[in-house]
Design an enzyme around this catalytic site. Structure first.
Site, PDB file in Angstrom:
ATOM      1  N   LYS A  66      34.475  36.409  32.781  1.00 48.89           N
ATOM      2  CA  LYS A  66      35.383  36.905  33.832  1.00 48.89           C
ATOM      3  C   LYS A  66      34.621  37.804  34.781  1.00 48.89           C
ATOM      4  CE  LYS A  66      39.575  37.306  35.475  1.00 48.89           C
ATOM      5  NZ  LYS A  66      39.069  37.165  36.841  1.00 48.89           N
ATOM      6  N   LYS A  90      32.947  45.998  30.226  1.00 48.56           N
ATOM      7  CA  LYS A  90      34.218  46.469  30.787  1.00 48.56           C
ATOM      8  C   LYS A  90      35.416  45.761  30.150  1.00 48.56           C
ATOM      9  CE  LYS A  90      34.348  47.067  35.236  1.00 48.56           C
ATOM     10  NZ  LYS A  90      34.423  46.814  36.689  1.00 48.56           N
ATOM     11  N   LYS A 102      29.650  37.344  36.904  1.00 51.78           N
ATOM     12  CA  LYS A 102      29.711  37.830  38.282  1.00 51.78           C
ATOM     13  C   LYS A 102      29.071  36.783  39.176  1.00 51.78           C
ATOM     14  CE  LYS A 102      31.195  41.623  40.371  1.00 51.78           C
ATOM     15  NZ  LYS A 102      32.410  42.373  39.973  1.00 51.78           N
ATOM     16  N   THR A 185      43.372  47.989  40.751  1.00 48.80           N
ATOM     17  CA  THR A 185      42.183  48.800  40.478  1.00 48.80           C
ATOM     18  C   THR A 185      42.434  50.252  40.864  1.00 48.80           C
ATOM     19  OG1 THR A 185      40.813  46.852  40.933  1.00 48.80           O
ATOM     20  CG2 THR A 185      39.690  48.965  40.765  1.00 48.80           C
ATOM     21  N   ASN A 216      39.965  48.254  49.508  1.00 51.24           N
ATOM     22  CA  ASN A 216      41.123  48.029  48.642  1.00 51.24           C
ATOM     23  C   ASN A 216      41.248  49.112  47.581  1.00 51.24           C
ATOM     24  OD1 ASN A 216      41.973  46.736  45.784  1.00 51.24           O
ATOM     25  ND2 ASN A 216      43.229  45.887  47.410  1.00 51.24           N
ATOM     26  N   SER A 344      44.139  41.251  36.247  1.00 56.76           N
ATOM     27  CA  SER A 344      43.692  39.859  36.336  1.00 56.76           C
ATOM     28  C   SER A 344      44.016  39.128  35.030  1.00 56.76           C
ATOM     29  CB  SER A 344      42.188  39.794  36.606  1.00 56.76           C
ATOM     30  OG  SER A 344      41.903  40.042  37.958  1.00 56.76           O
TER      31      SER A 344
END
Length: 411
Positions: A66, A90, A102, A185, A216, A344
């Protein structure tokens, strides 16, 4: 120290504290797969342009890999590797059933038209569609990408595999995105900050905040912190920085930024040098922009008592040591900004279930996950007599190591 070296250093310190077998340690550090592709597209003027795209799939011991996809001119293999590794730890700290990945494309999205960005996204998806998937690797937005980018990836992927909304998260709500994802976030940063301050008998209200970055994450964190009674005394973005010791009007700043494509020229405060923002007098500093901004050159001048790492890898290890000696408490990125990947996960679950949650449920579940993760990190701090960063790294690395061994890894 570049991002990959710094991330690997933190991992190795955690592995040492945990007493990991050297072969297992090496296995956890090496990425599962690294992908590099050429993406050639026709520009609007008829010329051809080529861009290099990357996807690093770091680890899948705990579930599908992810991580976001960023469009930025400085994207390179080392940065993508570092961020993929950070995602592994994480997701483990958040205790959601994912690994880490990523991706990115080396481009300047602001210099590309919407149609050029769409063509680039679709070509990139064509090159990697057989290596991502609902139970394999689930991309998400990152710097320079957004819900529209995810919609293009979903559509292109679905041409090969049938309609698959769970293949990406951070989608538009009309295509199966989750309510509350845009703010996730920033809201996670709020919950993590509340948990840290509560440990010291404090709350958001009355604390003075400085925020670097008004994208954001930074803008949502600013709005939510302001609503909770925090006083935000300075903010910066790529256009400039503004300060008001009596507190900035965040609602007006959001409006100004939307109308003027940045905070420059905001009349509700005094313009200051963006380079001085990190050393402004405050109680809580939130770096919510790029990595490596807190380093040995400015760490001694930082006045904040608490640093909440809303960005990925904003603090170099050398700065960590300086700040630790000064008594500054740092809430590390792999905990502080995990709200986005947690929601997510909620989006992915909703897609698989075919059932949408209301926003109150999303936010309540996010608070539960963030608060529990903070408690788990504190427990590791006590067990290993370490700071919050090592508490988070030992927690994440330990969970991934256990999953790896349980699945049949042999030394």
């Amino acid at each position: 120290m570049n991002a990959l070296a710094a991330t690997s250093r933190n991992f190795k310190q955690a592995a040492k504290l945990l007493g990991l077998d050297s072969k297992l340690e090496k296995s956890l550090l090496i990425p599962f797969r690294e992908i590099k592709v050429e993406c050639t597209i026709p520009k609007d003027d008829g010329t051809l342009a080529s861009y290099v795209g990357f996807r690093v799939q770091h680890d899948n011991a705990r579930g599908p890999m992810k991580g976001g996809i960023r469009y930025h001119h400085e994207v390179d293999p080392d940065e993508v590797n570092a961020l993929a590794q950070l995602m592994t730890w994480k997701t483990a700290v958040a205790n959601i059933p994912y690994g880490g990945a990523k991706g990115g494309i080396g481009c300047s999205p602001g210099e590309l038209s919407i149609s050029e960005l769409e063509r680039l996204t679709r070509v990139f998806t064509q090159k990697i569609h057989d290596l991502i998937g609902i139970h394999t690797d689930v991309p998400a937005p990152d710097m320079g990408t957004n819900s529209q980018t995810m919609a293009w990836i979903l559509d292109e992927y679905s041409k090969f595999h049938g309609y698959s909304p769970a293949v990406v998260t951070g989608k538009p709500v009309d295509l199966g995105g989750s309510l509350g994802r845009d703010a996730a976030t920033g809201r996670g940063v709020l919950f993590a900050t509340e948990a840290l301050l509560a440990e010291h008998g404090k709350g958001i209200a009355g604390q003075r905040f400085v925020i670097q970055g008004f994208g954001n994450v930074g803008s949502w964190a600013a709005q939510l912190i302001s609503e909770a009674g925090g006083k935000i005394v300075a903010i910066s973005d790529v256009t400039g920085a503004v300060k008001n010791v009596n507190g900035l009007d965040i609602a007006q700043l959001v409006k100004h930024s939307a109308e003027n494509k940045g905070i420059k020229g905001f009349s509700g405060g005094d313009a200051i040098d963006p380079n001085s923002l990190l050393t402004e007098d405050c109680d809580v500093l939130l770096p919510a922009a790029l990595g490596g901004v807190i380093n040995k050159d400015n760490a001694n001048d930082i006045k904040a008592k608490y640093i909440i790492e809303a960005a990925n890898h904003p603090t170099d290890p050398e700065a960590d040591e300086i700040l630790s000696k000064k008594g500054v408490l740092i809430l590390p990125d792999i905990l502080a900004n995990s709200g986005g990947v947690t929601v997510s996960y909620f989006e992915w679950v909703q897609n698989i279930q075919g059932f949408m949650w209301d926003e109150e449920k999303v936010n309540a579940e996010l608070r539960t996950y963030m608060t529990r993760a903070f408690g788990d990190v504190k427990a590791m701090c006590r067990s290993h007599n370490c700071d919050l960063r090592m508490g988070a790294f030992t927690l994440g690395v330990n969970r991934v190591a256990r999953a790896t061994v349980l699945r049949g890894w042999e030394a």
